[in-house]
Design an enzyme around this catalytic site. Structure first.
Site, mmCIF file in Angstrom:
data_model
loop_
_atom_site.group_PDB
_atom_site.id
_atom_site.type_symbol
_atom_site.label_atom_id
_atom_site.label_comp_id
_atom_site.label_asym_id
_atom_site.label_seq_id
_atom_site.Cartn_x
_atom_site.Cartn_y
_atom_site.Cartn_z
ATOM 1 N N LYS A 101 -3.229 1.145 -2.550
ATOM 2 C CA LYS A 101 -2.785 0.454 -1.336
ATOM 3 C C LYS A 101 -2.959 -1.045 -1.482
ATOM 4 O O LYS A 101 -4.068 -1.537 -1.695
ATOM 5 C CB LYS A 101 -3.586 0.938 -0.120
ATOM 6 C CG LYS A 101 -3.155 0.279 1.186
ATOM 7 C CD LYS A 101 -3.798 0.952 2.385
ATOM 8 C CE LYS A 101 -5.137 0.379 2.757
ATOM 9 N NZ LYS A 101 -5.065 -0.971 3.353
ATOM 10 N N ASP A 128 0.920 -1.932 2.528
ATOM 11 C CA ASP A 128 0.395 -1.843 3.897
ATOM 12 C C ASP A 128 0.486 -3.213 4.566
ATOM 13 O O ASP A 128 -0.518 -3.903 4.716
ATOM 14 C CB ASP A 128 -1.064 -1.353 3.802
ATOM 15 C CG ASP A 128 -1.738 -1.189 5.147
ATOM 16 O OD1 ASP A 128 -1.035 -1.026 6.159
ATOM 17 O OD2 ASP A 128 -2.990 -1.213 5.177
ATOM 18 N N LYS A 166 2.265 -3.726 7.593
ATOM 19 C CA LYS A 166 2.292 -3.538 9.065
ATOM 20 C C LYS A 166 3.177 -4.569 9.765
ATOM 21 O O LYS A 166 2.723 -5.321 10.636
ATOM 22 C CB LYS A 166 0.875 -3.628 9.642
ATOM 23 C CG LYS A 166 -0.106 -2.596 9.106
ATOM 24 C CD LYS A 166 -1.416 -2.647 9.902
ATOM 25 C CE LYS A 166 -2.435 -1.654 9.435
ATOM 26 N NZ LYS A 166 -3.094 -1.986 8.166
ATOM 27 N N ASP A 216 7.722 -7.572 14.457
ATOM 28 C CA ASP A 216 8.464 -8.772 14.853
ATOM 29 C C ASP A 216 9.753 -8.299 15.521
ATOM 30 O O ASP A 216 9.906 -7.103 15.792
ATOM 31 C CB ASP A 216 8.740 -9.634 13.594
ATOM 32 C CG ASP A 216 8.843 -11.115 13.927
ATOM 33 O OD1 ASP A 216 9.561 -11.460 14.890
ATOM 34 O OD2 ASP A 216 8.221 -11.944 13.231
ATOM 35 N N THR A 264 -6.822 1.846 14.977
ATOM 36 C CA THR A 264 -8.016 2.625 15.346
ATOM 37 C C THR A 264 -9.099 1.745 15.974
ATOM 38 O O THR A 264 -10.068 2.258 16.508
ATOM 39 C CB THR A 264 -8.586 3.363 14.121
ATOM 40 O OG1 THR A 264 -8.660 2.440 13.043
ATOM 41 C CG2 THR A 264 -7.727 4.533 13.717
ATOM 42 N N ARG A 299 -13.975 2.078 0.274
ATOM 43 C CA ARG A 299 -15.376 1.906 -0.106
ATOM 44 C C ARG A 299 -16.079 3.144 -0.657
ATOM 45 O O ARG A 299 -16.900 3.000 -1.576
ATOM 46 C CB ARG A 299 -16.155 1.292 1.068
ATOM 47 C CG ARG A 299 -15.837 -0.180 1.239
ATOM 48 C CD ARG A 299 -16.222 -0.711 2.583
ATOM 49 N NE ARG A 299 -15.368 -0.151 3.629
ATOM 50 C CZ ARG A 299 -15.440 -0.485 4.912
ATOM 51 N NH1 ARG A 299 -16.335 -1.361 5.313
ATOM 52 N NH2 ARG A 299 -14.625 0.066 5.783
#
Ligand code: C5P
Length: 240
Positions: free
Chosen positions: A35, A62, A64, A67, A126, A216
């Site tokens: 990613k 990624d 996102k 507009d 989230t 992580r």
């Protein structure tokens, strides 16, 4: 059919090309996609996506996008041409932006001579709560908003959604063929870091996720390759 290893999307949350490519080489053959998010893309640009793809690896871009429809379509067209396997935009950009983006993904792939990226919509970040959605005038709980936005994405010709594992089952029930990508995944016994609504890898796929984003728990492991392989083993068992 997506093999268990191919379902792991490793989050390249680093800021430069050299570190990113070191991770790609280290985890090649142990995860399914890499990613590339905003920090890395703003630092290194589309050439990094092309470089990762040239190594035979798949990229989830990624970025996102959010507009007006014309601008989103232009950005999707440009990004799709550099050959990501999956890319995304915000459902909040609206149905016209999503419809035009879906067409632009095909245009961009044709221009770049690459396979068409799957285009998925971010439903509700989230980090939102009912209160912060209320501040924006969005009624109901995040879970309710997620379902509405997923339905709008489906009706607008989008291929799937990004959602938390907690919401995957409900989305899967309403959208059997939609692609579901879930971050917020933590193998049992690993640190939550700053994630709060988490599921295990097996929990996420059993709820209907096609792909899980993991950063992580692999990056900070003593042995990142073994950590990735342990997730593959867990997914294999969960998927039978
Ligand atoms: O390190 P960790 O596994 O928490 O990384 C998760 C990745 O997924 C990060 O790149 C993060 O930005 C991204 N992400 C997330 N939650 C979302 C959307 C994206 O954690 N709702």
């Amino acid at each position: 059919m997506i093999f268990p290893r191919e379902r792991i999307i490793f989050a390249l949350d680093v800021s430069d090309r050299v570190s990113a490519l070191e991770w790609v080489d280290r985890l090649s053959g142990h995860v399914g996609l890499f990613k590339v998010g905003l920090e890395l893309f703003v630092s290194e640009g589309p050439s990094l996506v092309e470089e990762i793809s040239a190594r035979g690896e798949r990229v989830f871009l990624d970025l996102k996008f959010h507009d007006i429809p014309n601008t989103v379509a232009g950005a999707v067209r440009a990004a799709a041409a550099c050959g990501p396997h999956i890319m995304n935009l915000h459902a909040l950009a609206g149905s016209e932006a999503m419809r035009r983006a879906a067409e632009a993904a095909s245009d961009g792939a044709a221009r770049g001579g690459v396979d068409r990226a799957k285009l998925i919509a971010v439903t509700v970040l989230t980090s939102h709560t009912s209160d912060t959605l209320g501040e924006l005038g969005i009624a109901g709980s995040p879970a309710e908003a997620v379902q509405r936005f997923a339905q709008l994405a489906k009706d607008s010709g989008i291929d799937g959604v990004v959602a938390s594992p907690m919401e995957a089952a409900q989305i899967r029930a309403a959208w059997p063929g939609g692609l579901i990508v879930t971050p917020g995944v933590r193998p049992a016994g690993t640190s939550l870091d700053d994630q709060s609504r988490v599921a295990t890898p097996s929990g996420a796929v059993k709820s209907g996720a096609d792909y899980i984003v993991v950063g992580r728990p692999i990056r900070n492991a003593k042995d990142p390759v073994s950590a990735a392989d342990a997730i593959t083993a867990e997914l294999s068992e969960a998927l039978g």
